[in-house]
Each structure stands twice: as C-alpha cells, then as structure tokens.
Scaffold this motif. Structure first.
Motif, PDB file in Angstrom:
ATOM      1  N   VAL A   1      -0.007  -0.330  14.241  1.00  0.00           N
ATOM      2  CA  VAL A   1       1.407   0.019  14.062  1.00  0.00           C
ATOM      3  C   VAL A   1       2.051  -0.885  13.007  1.00  0.00           C
ATOM      4  O   VAL A   1       2.771  -0.418  12.117  1.00  0.00           O
ATOM      5  CB  VAL A   1       2.157  -0.093  15.407  1.00  0.00           C
ATOM      6  N   VAL A   2       1.771  -2.196  13.100  1.00  0.00           N
ATOM      7  CA  VAL A   2       2.354  -3.155  12.161  1.00  0.00           C
ATOM      8  C   VAL A   2       1.883  -2.871  10.731  1.00  0.00           C
ATOM      9  O   VAL A   2       2.679  -2.864   9.778  1.00  0.00           O
ATOM     10  CB  VAL A   2       2.007  -4.596  12.575  1.00  0.00           C
ATOM     11  N   LEU A   3       0.562  -2.621  10.575  1.00  0.00           N
ATOM     12  CA  LEU A   3       0.024  -2.366   9.238  1.00  0.00           C
ATOM     13  C   LEU A   3       0.575  -1.065   8.652  1.00  0.00           C
ATOM     14  O   LEU A   3       0.902  -0.991   7.464  1.00  0.00           O
ATOM     15  CB  LEU A   3      -1.502  -2.314   9.290  1.00  0.00           C
ATOM     16  N   PHE A   4       0.659  -0.041   9.489  1.00  0.00           N
ATOM     17  CA  PHE A   4       1.178   1.244   9.017  1.00  0.00           C
ATOM     18  C   PHE A   4       2.627   1.097   8.557  1.00  0.00           C
ATOM     19  O   PHE A   4       3.006   1.580   7.480  1.00  0.00           O
ATOM     20  CB  PHE A   4       1.072   2.287  10.130  1.00  0.00           C
ATOM     21  N   ILE A   5       3.457   0.415   9.357  1.00  0.00           N
ATOM     22  CA  ILE A   5       4.849   0.209   8.979  1.00  0.00           C
ATOM     23  C   ILE A   5       4.946  -0.634   7.714  1.00  0.00           C
ATOM     24  O   ILE A   5       5.770  -0.369   6.824  1.00  0.00           O
ATOM     25  CB  ILE A   5       5.618  -0.445  10.142  1.00  0.00           C
TER      26      ILE A   5
ATOM     27  N   PHE B   1       0.577   4.890   1.101  1.00  0.00           N
ATOM     28  CA  PHE B   1       0.533   3.443   1.300  1.00  0.00           C
ATOM     29  C   PHE B   1       0.403   3.103   2.781  1.00  0.00           C
ATOM     30  O   PHE B   1      -0.328   2.187   3.164  1.00  0.00           O
ATOM     31  CB  PHE B   1       1.774   2.781   0.704  1.00  0.00           C
ATOM     32  N   GLY B   2       1.127   3.833   3.632  1.00  0.00           N
ATOM     33  CA  GLY B   2       1.040   3.568   5.064  1.00  0.00           C
ATOM     34  C   GLY B   2      -0.365   3.760   5.603  1.00  0.00           C
ATOM     35  O   GLY B   2      -0.895   2.929   6.350  1.00  0.00           O
ATOM     36  N   LEU B   3      -1.023   4.855   5.216  1.00  0.00           N
ATOM     37  CA  LEU B   3      -2.378   5.133   5.695  1.00  0.00           C
ATOM     38  C   LEU B   3      -3.405   4.179   5.089  1.00  0.00           C
ATOM     39  O   LEU B   3      -4.358   3.770   5.761  1.00  0.00           O
ATOM     40  CB  LEU B   3      -2.747   6.585   5.370  1.00  0.00           C
ATOM     41  N   SER B   4      -3.212   3.821   3.818  1.00  0.00           N
ATOM     42  CA  SER B   4      -4.182   2.942   3.168  1.00  0.00           C
ATOM     43  C   SER B   4      -4.198   1.552   3.800  1.00  0.00           C
ATOM     44  O   SER B   4      -5.223   0.863   3.785  1.00  0.00           O
ATOM     45  CB  SER B   4      -3.889   2.842   1.675  1.00  0.00           C
ATOM     46  N   PHE B   5      -3.083   1.139   4.372  1.00  0.00           N
ATOM     47  CA  PHE B   5      -3.022  -0.178   5.009  1.00  0.00           C
ATOM     48  C   PHE B   5      -3.817  -0.216   6.315  1.00  0.00           C
ATOM     49  O   PHE B   5      -4.049  -1.309   6.864  1.00  0.00           O
ATOM     50  CB  PHE B   5      -1.570  -0.567   5.267  1.00  0.00           C
ATOM     51  N   LEU B   6      -4.233   0.941   6.827  1.00  0.00           N
ATOM     52  CA  LEU B   6      -5.013   0.978   8.061  1.00  0.00           C
ATOM     53  C   LEU B   6      -6.514   0.801   7.821  1.00  0.00           C
ATOM     54  O   LEU B   6      -7.260   0.554   8.766  1.00  0.00           O
ATOM     55  CB  LEU B   6      -4.783   2.312   8.786  1.00  0.00           C
TER      56      LEU B   6
END
Length: 238
Positions: free
Chosen positions: A107-111, A156-161
């Motif tokens: 959750v934190v990475l996605f946000i 960007f949100g998905l790539s951070f996962l």
C-alpha cells in the motif's frame, strides 16, 4: 480445503473487492471536480489552451472514468486486504506476519508511486507544451489528455510494486540476493523498457526518471534480500 470451496472464497473476495472499488468510485464522483482541477491545473499556466469534448456525452464519460480511477486509488487498502484475506488461511503464523508486512508495504509503495507520478505529470505537460509555436492555440481532446495523465500516474504506482515482488520471491526461497545482484544488467534493461512503454511521452526525461527510480527500488530490494539471506544462513548455522 476442497477446490470448490477455494473458488467460492475467491469469488467472495473478488466481489468484496469490486464492491469496495464501487463505493470508492461513488466517493470519487464527489471528489471528481477537485481531482480534475488538479489534473488540468498545468494547462491554466500555459495560456491559450482549450480542452475540447467531441460529443455531447463526452464530459459525462470522462467524469465516470475519473471517478472509477479515484475509486481504484482510494480503495487500494481494501482490495489489497481482500487479496491478503484469500491466502491468509493457508499460511502459518510466521508467514502471516510476513504477509501483513508485505501488504502494508505494498500500500505504501503504491501510494508513493502514485504521488511521484502526480508530481511528474504536470512537469511533463509543461515540457511537451513548450514545443507549441508561439502564435498557435493548443486544442486538446479532453478524454485523451485525462487518459494520458491518469495512465502516467497509475504506471508509476504499479511500477513501485515490482521490488516488493522480488523481496517476496526471496522470502519464499525462490530467488536469492546473489542472483538478483548478478542480474543487474537485465534489471537495467527491463527498467528502461518498462519506463518507455509505460510513459506516453515522446521526450526521454520521464523515461529516465522512472527507470532510475525503479533501479533504486530494485537495489533496495537486493539489500533487503541480502540481509534476509544472511539472517537465514546465520540461523541455520546455529
């Protein structure tokens, strides 16, 4: 648990996830004006720029899409928790602790990825619009502009996962830190390819920015995995 019961549980979790996204979309309908003001704010600084709606219902369609997009974002803790709840019964106590940690980190990475994308998108608009001739008027198709903005933020949100997935594979014994570190060249290539595909921009700087962020997260995942491998090796030696 029999297969039929697994399928019923999966259906239940998916329905609850979609219900949460739907409720989030309803909230998104009331937040839509605020979000659209943020999305279109870069255009107000450019001077002669107009958003055009091609059909009578185009504005309504765009509002529905933005509301659903907002619902997907604000309900992310809920649908992530539903996916977690689906695999929860099959895990032991230690694995459940890992799952809670990964769920929170996800959750934190996605946000964080969404925030980074929202920070980058106005700057991308500013750079791209700077190529417009001085005496010209920019006419933008409204749904295309909003789709560009939301796609960039979501990418960007998905790539951070991605780094979290690597750490999960490491904790599951599938991938060790040494193999991950040896594959840094492939990680660099894949990061740039993913950034190039995810970014709908003709300029290279957003691609480079996203790729560098992905690489930083990748090496962060390598560091966490290396510590886990060392800790596991130390415990097995005792």
């Amino acid at each position: 648990m029999p297969l039929a019961q697994h399928l019923r549980e999966l259906r239940k979790r998916l329905l609850l996830s979609f219900l949460g996204i739907g409720i989030g979309a309803i909230a998104g309908w009331f937040l839509c004006d605020l979000v659209l003001a943020q999305i279109t704010s870069p255009l107000s600084e450019l001077g002669d720029v107009q958003l055009n709606f091609q059909t009578v219902g185009a504005a309504f369609d765009m509002r529905m899409k933005v509301s659903l997009w907002i619902g997907l974002l604000i309900s992310s803790p809920w649908w992530i928790s539903q996916l977690t709840a689906f695999i929860w019964p099959a895990l032991r106590r230690r694995e459940r602790l890992y799952l809670l940690g990964f769920g929170f980190a996800g959750v934190v990475l996605f946000i964080a990825g969404v925030v980074f994308g929202a920070w980058l998108a106005p700057r991308a608009v500013e750079i791209l619009s700077s190529f417009t001739p001085t005496e010209s008027v920019m006419l933008l198709q409204a749904d295309a502009y909003v789709r560009f903005y939301t796609r960039l933020v979501m990418a960007f949100g998905l790539s951070f996962l991605v780094p979290e997935v690597l750490v999960m594979l490491n904790f599951g014994g599938v991938l060790n830190a040494r193999r991950m570190l040896r594959a840094w060249r492939w990680a660099t290539v894949v990061s740039f390819i993913f950034a190039a595909i995810a970014n709908p921009l003709p300029t290279p700087w957003p691609v480079i920015a996203q790729a560098l962020v992905l690489l930083a997260l990748y090496f962060g995942a390598v560091g966490i995995s290396a510590f886990h491998d060392w800790w596991h090796f130390r415990k097995t030696k005792k």
